[in-house]
Design a protein around this motif. Structure first.
Motif, PDB file in Angstrom:
ATOM      1  N   ARG A  39     -16.909  29.558 -58.194  1.00  5.19           N
ATOM      2  CA  ARG A  39     -15.509  29.880 -58.452  1.00  5.19           C
ATOM      3  C   ARG A  39     -15.431  31.353 -58.847  1.00  5.19           C
ATOM      4  O   ARG A  39     -15.991  31.769 -59.855  1.00  5.19           O
ATOM      5  CB  ARG A  39     -14.976  28.996 -59.571  1.00  5.19           C
ATOM      6  CG  ARG A  39     -13.478  29.015 -59.647  1.00  5.19           C
ATOM      7  CD  ARG A  39     -12.992  27.934 -60.559  1.00  5.19           C
ATOM      8  NE  ARG A  39     -12.328  28.518 -61.700  1.00  5.19           N
ATOM      9  CZ  ARG A  39     -12.001  27.827 -62.780  1.00  5.19           C
ATOM     10  NH1 ARG A  39     -12.316  26.560 -62.869  1.00  5.19           N
ATOM     11  NH2 ARG A  39     -11.378  28.421 -63.770  1.00  5.19           N
ATOM     12  N   LEU A  40     -14.767  32.139 -58.039  1.00  3.14           N
ATOM     13  CA  LEU A  40     -14.736  33.593 -58.225  1.00  3.14           C
ATOM     14  C   LEU A  40     -13.329  34.045 -58.569  1.00  3.14           C
ATOM     15  O   LEU A  40     -12.356  33.332 -58.322  1.00  3.14           O
ATOM     16  CB  LEU A  40     -15.181  34.289 -56.931  1.00  3.14           C
ATOM     17  CG  LEU A  40     -16.476  33.754 -56.296  1.00  3.14           C
ATOM     18  CD1 LEU A  40     -16.749  34.450 -54.975  1.00  3.14           C
ATOM     19  CD2 LEU A  40     -17.643  33.925 -57.256  1.00  3.14           C
ATOM     20  N   SER A  41     -13.231  35.246 -59.139  1.00  2.26           N
ATOM     21  CA  SER A  41     -11.905  35.812 -59.406  1.00  2.26           C
ATOM     22  C   SER A  41     -11.168  35.995 -58.087  1.00  2.26           C
ATOM     23  O   SER A  41     -11.780  36.198 -57.031  1.00  2.26           O
ATOM     24  CB  SER A  41     -12.028  37.178 -60.065  1.00  2.26           C
ATOM     25  OG  SER A  41     -12.818  37.079 -61.202  1.00  2.26           O
ATOM     26  N   ALA A  42      -9.867  35.958 -58.177  1.00  2.00           N
ATOM     27  CA  ALA A  42      -9.063  36.092 -56.961  1.00  2.00           C
ATOM     28  C   ALA A  42      -9.289  37.459 -56.313  1.00  2.00           C
ATOM     29  O   ALA A  42      -9.080  37.635 -55.115  1.00  2.00           O
ATOM     30  CB  ALA A  42      -7.593  35.911 -57.293  1.00  2.00           C
ATOM     31  N   ALA A  43      -9.740  38.424 -57.086  1.00  2.00           N
ATOM     32  CA  ALA A  43      -9.926  39.776 -56.561  1.00  2.00           C
ATOM     33  C   ALA A  43     -11.194  39.916 -55.739  1.00  2.00           C
ATOM     34  O   ALA A  43     -11.528  41.009 -55.287  1.00  2.00           O
ATOM     35  CB  ALA A  43      -9.968  40.763 -57.730  1.00  2.00           C
ATOM     36  N   THR A  44     -11.905  38.818 -55.541  1.00  2.31           N
ATOM     37  CA  THR A  44     -13.189  38.906 -54.850  1.00  2.31           C
ATOM     38  C   THR A  44     -13.063  39.497 -53.444  1.00  2.31           C
ATOM     39  O   THR A  44     -12.036  39.339 -52.773  1.00  2.31           O
ATOM     40  CB  THR A  44     -13.845  37.517 -54.747  1.00  2.31           C
ATOM     41  OG1 THR A  44     -15.087  37.660 -54.084  1.00  2.31           O
ATOM     42  CG2 THR A  44     -12.969  36.562 -53.957  1.00  2.31           C
ATOM     43  N   THR A  45     -14.136  40.202 -53.045  1.00  5.20           N
ATOM     44  CA  THR A  45     -14.146  40.791 -51.709  1.00  5.20           C
ATOM     45  C   THR A  45     -14.855  39.877 -50.723  1.00  5.20           C
ATOM     46  O   THR A  45     -15.085  40.255 -49.578  1.00  5.20           O
ATOM     47  CB  THR A  45     -14.873  42.145 -51.738  1.00  5.20           C
ATOM     48  OG1 THR A  45     -16.178  41.920 -52.296  1.00  5.20           O
ATOM     49  CG2 THR A  45     -14.124  43.156 -52.579  1.00  5.20           C
ATOM     50  N   ALA A  46     -15.206  38.697 -51.169  1.00  4.99           N
ATOM     51  CA  ALA A  46     -15.950  37.779 -50.306  1.00  4.99           C
ATOM     52  C   ALA A  46     -15.141  37.444 -49.055  1.00  4.99           C
ATOM     53  O   ALA A  46     -13.916  37.325 -49.098  1.00  4.99           O
ATOM     54  CB  ALA A  46     -16.268  36.506 -51.073  1.00  4.99           C
ATOM     55  N   ARG A  47     -15.855  37.350 -47.931  1.00  5.14           N
ATOM     56  CA  ARG A  47     -15.239  36.939 -46.673  1.00  5.14           C
ATOM     57  C   ARG A  47     -16.066  35.807 -46.088  1.00  5.14           C
ATOM     58  O   ARG A  47     -17.294  35.846 -46.181  1.00  5.14           O
ATOM     59  CB  ARG A  47     -15.239  38.106 -45.663  1.00  5.14           C
ATOM     60  CG  ARG A  47     -14.323  39.258 -46.006  1.00  5.14           C
ATOM     61  CD  ARG A  47     -12.847  38.907 -45.730  1.00  5.14           C
ATOM     62  NE  ARG A  47     -11.971  39.874 -46.378  1.00  5.14           N
ATOM     63  CZ  ARG A  47     -11.573  39.775 -47.645  1.00  5.14           C
ATOM     64  NH1 ARG A  47     -11.943  38.754 -48.394  1.00  5.14           N
ATOM     65  NH2 ARG A  47     -10.804  40.697 -48.187  1.00  5.14           N
ATOM     66  N   ALA A  48     -15.405  34.859 -45.491  1.00  7.87           N
ATOM     67  CA  ALA A  48     -16.137  33.769 -44.870  1.00  7.87           C
ATOM     68  C   ALA A  48     -17.059  34.319 -43.794  1.00  7.87           C
ATOM     69  O   ALA A  48     -16.676  35.202 -43.027  1.00  7.87           O
ATOM     70  CB  ALA A  48     -15.165  32.765 -44.262  1.00  7.87           C
ATOM     71  N   GLY A  49     -18.287  33.787 -43.761  1.00  2.27           N
ATOM     72  CA  GLY A  49     -19.244  34.201 -42.748  1.00  2.27           C
ATOM     73  C   GLY A  49     -20.022  35.434 -43.133  1.00  2.27           C
ATOM     74  O   GLY A  49     -20.950  35.829 -42.424  1.00  2.27           O
ATOM     75  N   GLU A  50     -19.659  36.084 -44.222  1.00  7.53           N
ATOM     76  CA  GLU A  50     -20.364  37.305 -44.618  1.00  7.53           C
ATOM     77  C   GLU A  50     -21.160  37.072 -45.894  1.00  7.53           C
ATOM     78  O   GLU A  50     -20.794  36.249 -46.724  1.00  7.53           O
ATOM     79  CB  GLU A  50     -19.355  38.435 -44.845  1.00  7.53           C
ATOM     80  CG  GLU A  50     -18.841  39.002 -43.539  1.00  7.53           C
ATOM     81  CD  GLU A  50     -17.687  39.959 -43.735  1.00  7.53           C
ATOM     82  OE1 GLU A  50     -17.567  40.508 -44.843  1.00  7.53           O
ATOM     83  OE2 GLU A  50     -16.920  40.116 -42.777  1.00  7.53           O
ATOM     84  N   PRO A  51     -22.241  37.820 -46.050  1.00 11.19           N
ATOM     85  CA  PRO A  51     -23.025  37.675 -47.262  1.00 11.19           C
ATOM     86  C   PRO A  51     -22.329  38.341 -48.444  1.00 11.19           C
ATOM     87  O   PRO A  51     -21.505  39.239 -48.257  1.00 11.19           O
ATOM     88  CB  PRO A  51     -24.345  38.385 -46.941  1.00 11.19           C
ATOM     89  CG  PRO A  51     -24.060  39.263 -45.795  1.00 11.19           C
ATOM     90  CD  PRO A  51     -22.836  38.775 -45.091  1.00 11.19           C
ATOM     91  N   ILE A  52     -22.647  37.879 -49.615  1.00  7.10           N
ATOM     92  CA  ILE A  52     -22.064  38.469 -50.817  1.00  7.10           C
ATOM     93  C   ILE A  52     -23.073  38.345 -51.954  1.00  7.10           C
ATOM     94  O   ILE A  52     -23.899  37.416 -51.970  1.00  7.10           O
ATOM     95  CB  ILE A  52     -20.742  37.763 -51.201  1.00  7.10           C
ATOM     96  CG1 ILE A  52     -20.133  38.443 -52.435  1.00  7.10           C
ATOM     97  CG2 ILE A  52     -20.973  36.298 -51.457  1.00  7.10           C
ATOM     98  CD1 ILE A  52     -18.814  37.888 -52.854  1.00  7.10           C
ATOM     99  N   GLU A  53     -23.023  39.306 -52.849  1.00  8.69           N
ATOM    100  CA  GLU A  53     -23.903  39.226 -54.010  1.00  8.69           C
ATOM    101  C   GLU A  53     -23.158  38.518 -55.149  1.00  8.69           C
ATOM    102  O   GLU A  53     -22.077  38.939 -55.543  1.00  8.69           O
ATOM    103  CB  GLU A  53     -24.333  40.620 -54.460  1.00  8.69           C
ATOM    104  CG  GLU A  53     -25.406  40.549 -55.537  1.00  8.69           C
ATOM    105  CD  GLU A  53     -25.978  41.916 -55.886  1.00  8.69           C
ATOM    106  OE1 GLU A  53     -25.184  42.865 -56.014  1.00  8.69           O
ATOM    107  OE2 GLU A  53     -27.216  42.014 -56.025  1.00  8.69           O
ATOM    108  N   LEU A  54     -23.774  37.425 -55.618  1.00  6.90           N
ATOM    109  CA  LEU A  54     -23.156  36.663 -56.709  1.00  6.90           C
ATOM    110  C   LEU A  54     -23.925  36.895 -57.998  1.00  6.90           C
ATOM    111  O   LEU A  54     -25.160  36.981 -58.009  1.00  6.90           O
ATOM    112  CB  LEU A  54     -23.180  35.163 -56.391  1.00  6.90           C
ATOM    113  CG  LEU A  54     -22.275  34.651 -55.281  1.00  6.90           C
ATOM    114  CD1 LEU A  54     -22.440  33.143 -55.151  1.00  6.90           C
ATOM    115  CD2 LEU A  54     -20.826  35.008 -55.567  1.00  6.90           C
TER     116      LEU A  54
END
Ligand SMILES: Nc1ncnc2c1ncn2[C@@H]1O[C@H](COP(=O)(O)OP(=O)(O)O)[C@@H](O)[C@H]1O
Ligand SMILES: [Mg+2]
Lengths: 328, 393
Positions: free
Chosen positions: B356-371
């Motif tokens: 569960r991330l903040s709404a401001a997250t830059t995450a995009r479906a299909g792309e990697p992200i650092e958590l």
């Protein structure tokens, strides 16, 4: 005699029972015409429905409506097969003759008494039986099958076994000086006994269907609310299954009112034990008096219609299959 | 008002099934206790035993110190609300609510007063003369509550009373049930299979599984210190993520990388020396988009790069469903049961994890992200017994 027995009974029953389907068809018809604005598809569907029903309707008209109309017609004539030349239209004379005859009213009283007493006993016993079958934890199937045996036996056969139980000569319930089937009240009691024995299972079956309508949670809730077993039965179970009880009562009352076979075998209607079906048979088949016989069967038809009317209109019995059935 | 004690209460049905096994709960006077667990775990059976609708096979049930095992329901002075509401269809709302009072032979004036009072509280005054069939689901539910409260019973029992309502109404009614209970202060035993209801309503929550009590505690306690995998997976929504892992030399190795053991866990875990297998649990809300963290707080946790499969934005926050590499499935009966109960095995989304991330997250479906994840909040479980390595009672 014995082989002939059931046939007139069946015709008598047949000519009155027809009232129900005919009425049903009429009611369905009225409802369909009730709504006016219909889409094209709906209308086509309706036409198809009528086409699909048509064969059944035609058969029903041929085998039920026609005999009813013909009896009505016969009942307005003097028509005795022994004097076929004497046939004449007499209007309501036959009705006057029947309704002013002591025989008819005695038979009517006997029929009414048998109906009320036997249906009342059947209701109580049937309810007990239904509760036992509903609650039975083990061998429910067996209990059900066993209790239905009397209903599966042909009425005339059962009546004969009662006859042999109470007959003065062969009876294993009676001594040599003991002839209950020759006295009015004992005879009537035995007739009621035979009726009750035979049809209680049917009543129980109808009531069991009603019991299934009572959700378990409702009885649990009543128990939590502080009701004891009797209060749960009278204040929750009975009111909730009232529609099923009324349907069962209606069926059995209509049936009992047309009692024939048991009386025919047990007493042949002697000693004032004739039912209305019995004297109708005597006039129509034995006496060959088509006019009087037809009048009596029309009167039975009217009585049955009144009973059905009282149940449906006054007690609010939902006709089986109608859309108010089982709705709460 | 009453204190209810279940002392090693068990139920074996005539067909041999052991539905409830040695359940012990002490319910204090005025307490709101929730029985929660997946369907078929014995919640209703437990409730029915307290009600007196089912016999108790063994153990003792005491109300205000008095053994009531043999008492009939009507002699226990307890009211019950059913999932189906069980309203009497042939009676009006007024008659339904008056029924328990009439059976108790209360005089007419008192019956009227009490029914009117209850109707007032439940906002049913306008509907008193209607039949249950003509009421909406929420109104029926309130009538059922009304029938329970009119006679001031010692305790309320409620068996999934809100399950037949639609989601929105359920939330509203949840609040009113809670308010009503606080207002009346009546001891309440409430059954639900919905962990949200359990968390929001209860003073204390009892988690049941297969007829056994898993844990009893306040909602926050269960959330912070689940006793085992089952409780951990059941409490909290979306549910906790579980990874296979090892601990050795003061650090935890898992598909999330190797992170030092937080102090909280060190003492509990160090007992067994050398390397040992564990199941690592972390809740979705203890993840965050690393790019949104300042350096200081980053220090306190671990970092892992994952691939986002699906991103669900809820407005207030966003759920990132992700997979991690080299994560083999965990063999656990408890987790399998939880998955089956929530229908996850049916939808085939068994292997995914949620953050569960903040709404401001830059995450995009299909792309990697650092958590980023909060190592303080890690839970460690024994893979064979499912028990939490840190037992806090
Ligand atoms: N009357 C019964 N006879 C036999 N087994 C039952 C009966 N009622 C419930 N059970 C069994 O007991 C277990 C618990 O049931 P229940 O208490 O209704 O579960 P829950 O309410 O938690 O969904 C289930 O496995 C169920 O199959
Ligand atoms: Mg249940």
């Amino acid at each position: 005699m014995t082989t002939q027995g059931p046939n007139p009974a069946e015709t008598a029953a047949g000519s009155t029972a027809v009232a129900e389907p005919a009425e049903d068809a009429k009611r369905g018809n009225g409802k369909k015409n009730g709504k006016s604005a219909l889409s094209e598809g709906k209308r086509a569907e309706r036409r198809l429905a009528w086409l699909l029903c048509a064969p059944a309707v035609i058969v029903m008209v041929a085998v039920t409506a026609w005999p009813i109309i013909y009896s009505l017609w016969l009942s307005l004539q003097r028509y005795d097969l022994r004097f076929p030349d004497d046939t004449e239209f007499v209007g309501l004379d036959n009705y006057v003759a029947v309704l002013s005859s002591g025989y008819w009213w005695t038979a009517f009283g006997v029929t009414l008494a048998i109906t009320v007493v036997s249906v009342a006993i059947e209701l109580v016993l049937g309810m007990v039986l239904a509760l036992v079958m509903h609650r039975a934890l083990v061998g429910r199937g067996l209990v059900r099958t066993v209790s239905l045996i009397p209903y599966g036996i042909v009425t005339v056969v059962a009546a004969f076994s009662w006859y042999f139980a109470w007959d003065q000569v062969y009876g294993y319930f009676t001594g040599p000086d003991d002839a209950p089937l020759t006295q009015t009240i004992p005879s009537l009691l035995i007739i009621v006994l035979a009726e009750v024995w035979k049809t209680t299972p049917f009543m129980a079956l109808l009531l069991m269907a009603g019991l299934a309508l009572v959700p378990d949670d409702l009885l649990k809730a009543a128990a939590m609310d502080g009701a004891n077993a009797w209060q749960r039965f009278t204040k929750v179970m009975l009111p909730v299954m009232k529609p099923a009880i009324l349907v069962a009562l209606l069926f059995r009352t209509l049936d009992a009112f047309r009692i024939f076979d048991n009386i025919f075998v047990l007493t042949k209607g002697q000693n004032d034990t004739s039912s209305v079906s019995m004297i109708t048979y005597n006039n129509l088949i034995k006496g060959l008096n088509l006019g009087i016989g037809a009048t009596m069967s029309v009167l039975i038809f009217i009585s049955v219609a009144i009973i059905a009317f009282v149940f449906i209109k006054l007690f609010g019995t939902a006709a089986p299959g109608s859309d108010t059935e089982g709705r709460r | 008002m009453a204190e209810i004690v279940l002392d090693k209460v068990s139920k074996r049905y005539p067909d041999g099934a052991l539905a409830v096994s040695e359940v012990s709960i002490d319910i204090a006077d005025g307490e709101f206790i929730i029985l929660v667990g997946p369907s078929g775990c014995g919640k209703s059976t437990t409730l029915n035993m307290v009600a007196g609708l089912e016999d108790i096979s063994s153990g003792e049930l005491r109300i205000d110190g008095e053994r009531v095992n043999e008492k009939a329901p009507k002699d226990r002075d307890i009211a019950m609300v059913f999932q189906s509401y069980a309203l009497y269809p042939h009676m009006s709302v007024r008659e339904n609510m008056a029924f328990p009072l009439r059976l108790a032979k209360v005089d007419d004036a008192t019956v009227n007063r009490k029914v009117n009072e209850a109707a007032e509280i439940l906002d049913l005054t306008a509907h008193l003369d209607r039949k249950p069939a003509n009421l909406s689901g929420g109104q029926r539910q309130r009538v059922a509550m009304g029938r329970a409260i009119v006679r001031n019973p010692k305790a309320f029992l409620m068996d999934e009373p809100l399950s037949n309502l639609d989601a929105k109404l359920r939330v509203q009614m949840r609040t009113s049930v809670s308010k009503l209970q606080k207002q009346l202060g009546t001891t309440t035993l409430y059954v639900t299979h919905d962990q949200t209801e359990a968390m929001t309503l209860g003073d204390r929550v009892v988690v049941l599984r297969g007829g056994h009590v898993q844990q009893i505690g306040s909602p926050q306690h269960l959330y912070d210190n689940p006793a085992n995998l089952f409780v951990a997976g059941f409490i909290g929504s979306p549910s906790m993520n579980f990874f296979p892992g090892q601990i050795a030399e003061g650090s935890v190795r898992s598909p999330l990388g190797t992170v030092p053991l937080p102090d909280r866990l060190k003492d509990a875990v160090q007992a067994g020396s050398g390397q040992r297998d564990v199941i690592v649990g972390i809740r979705p809300e203890h993840f965050e988009d690393a790019s949104l963290m300042d350096d200081a707080s980053r220090e306190r946790g671990g970092l892992v790069t994952v691939k986002v499969d699906v991103l669900e934005s809820m407005g207030s926050d966003a759920y990132a469903h992700f997979t991690v590499e080299q994560s083999e499935a965990i063999e656990s009966a408890e987790l399998a049961e939880l998955a089956a109960d929530s229908g996850r095995t049916d939808t085939g989304s068994d292997t995914g994890f949620t953050a569960r991330l903040s709404a401001a997250t830059t995450a995009r479906a299909g792309e990697p992200i650092e958590l980023w994840f909060d190592t303080d909040k890690l839970q460690l479980f024994d893979p064979s017994s499912g028990k939490n390595l840190v037992s806090v009672e």
